[in-house]
Design a protein around this motif. Structure first.
Motif, mmCIF file in Angstrom:
data_model
loop_
_atom_site.group_PDB
_atom_site.id
_atom_site.type_symbol
_atom_site.label_atom_id
_atom_site.label_comp_id
_atom_site.label_asym_id
_atom_site.label_seq_id
_atom_site.Cartn_x
_atom_site.Cartn_y
_atom_site.Cartn_z
ATOM 1 N N ARG A 3 0.830 -1.209 0.000
ATOM 2 C CA ARG A 3 0.000 0.000 0.000
ATOM 3 C C ARG A 3 0.867 1.262 0.000
ATOM 4 N N TYR A 4 2.014 1.228 0.660
ATOM 5 C CA TYR A 4 2.889 2.400 0.669
ATOM 6 C C TYR A 4 3.422 2.700 -0.726
ATOM 7 N N PHE A 5 3.670 1.670 -1.494
ATOM 8 C CA PHE A 5 4.125 1.894 -2.871
ATOM 9 C C PHE A 5 3.062 2.635 -3.668
ATOM 10 N N TYR A 6 1.812 2.247 -3.521
ATOM 11 C CA TYR A 6 0.757 2.898 -4.288
ATOM 12 C C TYR A 6 0.474 4.306 -3.791
ATOM 13 N N TYR A 7 0.818 4.618 -2.543
ATOM 14 C CA TYR A 7 0.726 6.006 -2.105
ATOM 15 C C TYR A 7 1.625 6.902 -2.950
ATOM 16 N N HIS A 8 2.821 6.403 -3.276
ATOM 17 C CA HIS A 8 3.735 7.166 -4.126
ATOM 18 C C HIS A 8 3.142 7.369 -5.514
ATOM 19 N N VAL A 9 2.538 6.331 -6.046
ATOM 20 C CA VAL A 9 1.926 6.433 -7.370
ATOM 21 C C VAL A 9 0.826 7.489 -7.364
ATOM 22 N N ILE A 10 0.055 7.531 -6.298
ATOM 23 C CA ILE A 10 -1.083 8.448 -6.229
ATOM 24 C C ILE A 10 -0.623 9.899 -6.113
ATOM 25 N N TYR A 11 0.274 10.188 -5.171
ATOM 26 C CA TYR A 11 0.618 11.597 -4.970
ATOM 27 C C TYR A 11 1.455 12.144 -6.124
ATOM 28 N N VAL A 12 2.278 11.321 -6.759
ATOM 29 C CA VAL A 12 3.025 11.795 -7.935
ATOM 30 C C VAL A 12 2.067 12.094 -9.085
ATOM 31 N N GLY A 13 1.061 11.255 -9.263
ATOM 32 C CA GLY A 13 0.080 11.527 -10.304
ATOM 33 C C GLY A 13 -0.694 12.809 -10.048
ATOM 34 N N LEU A 14 -1.002 13.093 -8.795
ATOM 35 C CA LEU A 14 -1.775 14.282 -8.473
ATOM 36 C C LEU A 14 -0.955 15.559 -8.578
ATOM 37 N N ILE A 15 0.340 15.491 -8.252
ATOM 38 C CA ILE A 15 1.160 16.701 -8.208
ATOM 39 C C ILE A 15 1.541 17.178 -9.599
ATOM 40 N N ASN A 16 1.193 16.430 -10.652
ATOM 41 C CA ASN A 16 1.563 16.859 -12.008
ATOM 42 C C ASN A 16 0.999 18.227 -12.350
ATOM 43 N N ILE A 17 -0.051 18.629 -11.649
ATOM 44 C CA ILE A 17 -0.663 19.928 -11.913
ATOM 45 C C ILE A 17 0.318 21.057 -11.629
ATOM 46 N N ALA A 184 7.072 13.547 -22.985
ATOM 47 C CA ALA A 184 7.772 13.626 -21.705
ATOM 48 C C ALA A 184 6.851 14.142 -20.603
ATOM 49 N N ALA A 185 5.991 15.117 -20.947
ATOM 50 C CA ALA A 185 5.047 15.641 -19.963
ATOM 51 C C ALA A 185 4.019 14.588 -19.567
ATOM 52 N N ALA A 186 3.480 13.880 -20.550
ATOM 53 C CA ALA A 186 2.478 12.851 -20.246
ATOM 54 C C ALA A 186 3.073 11.707 -19.440
ATOM 55 N N MET A 187 4.342 11.389 -19.671
ATOM 56 C CA MET A 187 4.978 10.280 -18.971
ATOM 57 C C MET A 187 5.196 10.558 -17.494
ATOM 58 N N PHE A 188 5.236 11.836 -17.104
ATOM 59 C CA PHE A 188 5.476 12.145 -15.692
ATOM 60 C C PHE A 188 4.387 11.582 -14.795
ATOM 61 N N VAL A 189 3.160 11.532 -15.275
ATOM 62 C CA VAL A 189 2.049 11.060 -14.448
ATOM 63 C C VAL A 189 2.289 9.625 -13.975
ATOM 64 N N PHE A 190 3.057 8.847 -14.734
ATOM 65 C CA PHE A 190 3.320 7.450 -14.393
ATOM 66 C C PHE A 190 4.597 7.280 -13.546
ATOM 67 N N ALA A 191 5.204 8.375 -13.123
ATOM 68 C CA ALA A 191 6.556 8.314 -12.547
ATOM 69 C C ALA A 191 6.594 7.903 -11.083
ATOM 70 N N GLY A 192 5.473 7.562 -10.474
ATOM 71 C CA GLY A 192 5.485 7.221 -9.057
ATOM 72 C C GLY A 192 6.329 6.012 -8.711
ATOM 73 N N PHE A 193 6.520 5.099 -9.666
ATOM 74 C CA PHE A 193 7.309 3.901 -9.383
ATOM 75 C C PHE A 193 8.772 4.234 -9.133
ATOM 76 N N ASN A 194 9.242 5.412 -9.536
ATOM 77 C CA ASN A 194 10.638 5.782 -9.358
ATOM 78 C C ASN A 194 11.021 5.976 -7.897
ATOM 79 N N THR A 195 10.048 6.153 -7.029
ATOM 80 C CA THR A 195 10.361 6.341 -5.612
ATOM 81 C C THR A 195 10.974 5.092 -4.984
#
Length: 381
Positions: A3-17, A184-195
């Motif tokens: 679940r902690y891994f998916y927290y990273h996915v969620i907040y990175v996706g949201l912060i793209n704004i 490159a901009a669209a790919m950032f939304v998927f970048a949560g796995f990098n954490t």
């Protein structure tokens, strides 16, 4: 741990704004943004699946330990330093962008460096915490913010002011050639796995990250919402006139619950927490990368009291961010954000190549041992 891994996915996706991702895509809405989004869904999903699988091959090891173990010292040190700059600059850009947003929409006459200094001080404190504390903190923040963010998203989607015709017209530009910047901009939304570069230290052996389908589903929805909702509110042409596009979009909605009417206030309050969480994670990770350059450094996921090196490193990050705030303006920050998006996407591709080579180096001794055992056995006989 999953679940902690998916927290990273969620907040990175949201912060793209806050990293000019919707703005960049909207500026290219007639010139390849839509096909870039489609390509990023498949490419981002593939990169996420491959990178996660590669990290799980090295349990309880972060990126610095992997590089220092399997690569020559000079090459490993170079890659670690480049990664440090990439992670630190991500937090810096988010802090500056959010500070500018607060100044523009709350009090344009306020000292532009006052709120930046407050955000920097909070990010310094958060970045000095140990890895396990940072992980627990983000869980608390997400549980506090996620319900309200979901409510705002649903309110925007079902708003009577949302023009589905404008969305349909923009979606029709799917056959245009996408630019590298749009991709490159669209790919950032998927970048949560990098954490996992740091937080993989908390992943024990034999851990399986299940439900990976959450990554493409969630990230695709967030990207479509962050791109198409502003177009639906402001039109296919008018949407291109705004820089802080999602703040304008939030201010286009009204709440009818209690004494809070402007959605903008709730929106900015939520993104205060998300911005601080993103800066805390990126600066903590950058500090861990930088400390790993010392040959005698041994990473620890729990540290109490906080080492002095954490304070010095994060304080230097804060000082550099303040210098950036003196230098930057909207156009310079946009240019820097584009460069950062290029570098981040290129780093994702390079990471897969480097990890694959490292994995081959790791498996080669095992294969050689298997080949020598039959030879020795036959000679004995």
């Amino acid at each position: 741990m999953v679940r902690y891994f998916y927290y990273h996915v969620i907040y990175v996706g949201l912060i793209n704004i806050m990293l000019f991702v919707p703005y960049t895509l909207i500026q290219n809405r007639f010139h390849g943004a839509v096909p870039a989004i489609v390509i990023s869904i498949f490419l981002g999903t593939a990169l996420a699946y491959v990178t996660i699988s590669l990290y799980l091959k090295f349990p309880e090891m972060g990126l610095p330990e992997i590089l220092n173990t399997y690569l020559p010292r000079t090459l490993a040190l170079t890659l670690i330093l480049l990664t440090t700059v990439l992670w630190f600059s991500g937090g810096m850009l988010v802090i500056y962008s959010y500070s500018r947003t607060i100044q523009q929409f709350f009090n344009p006459d306020m000292n532009p460096y006052l709120f930046s200094s407050l955000m920097i001080a909070a990010a310094i404190w958060g970045g000095t915490r140990c890895t396990r504390t940072v992980q627990f903190a983000q869980e608390i923040v997400l549980f506090a913010c996620a319900p309200l963010i979901l409510a705002l998203i649903m309110k925007a989607i079902f708003s009577k002011w949302l023009s589905w015709d404008a969305i349909r017209i923009t979606a029709g530009y799917v056959k245009t050639m996408p630019s590298f910047l749009s991709l490159a901009a669209a790919m950032f939304v998927f970048a949560g796995f990098n954490t996992l570069a740091v937080f993989n230290r908390l992943v024990p052996a034999d851990t399986k990250i299940r439900f990976r389908w959450i990554i493409p589903v969630f990230c695709t929805l967030i990207m479509l919402i962050s791109f198409f909702v502003p177009i639906g509110f402001h039109g296919t042409v008018g949407v291109g006139q705004y820089v802080y596009i999602w703040s304008i979009t939030a201010d286009s909605m009204i709440m009818e619950y209690g004494f809070i009417q402007r959605v903008l206030y709730v929106f900015l309050l939520l993104f205060t927490a998300l911005t601080l969480m993103f800066a805390m994670n990126t600066w903590h990770s950058a500090a861990e990368f930088l400390k790993s350059c010392h040959p005698k450094h041994r990473p620890k996921t729990e540290q109490y009291p906080v080492p002095a090196s954490n304070w010095w490193i994060n304080a230097s990050f804060g000082g550099l961010t303040l210098l950036y705030a003196f230098w930057a303006d909207d156009s310079r920050n946009e240019w820097t954000s584009h460069i950062w998006l290029y570098a981040r996407f290129s780093a994702d591709l390079l990471a897969v190549v480097v990890f694959s080579l490292i994995l081959l180096l790791k498996l080669r001794p095992k294969q050689q041992n298997k080949q020598t055992v039959p030879k020795s056995a036959s000679s004995d006989s």
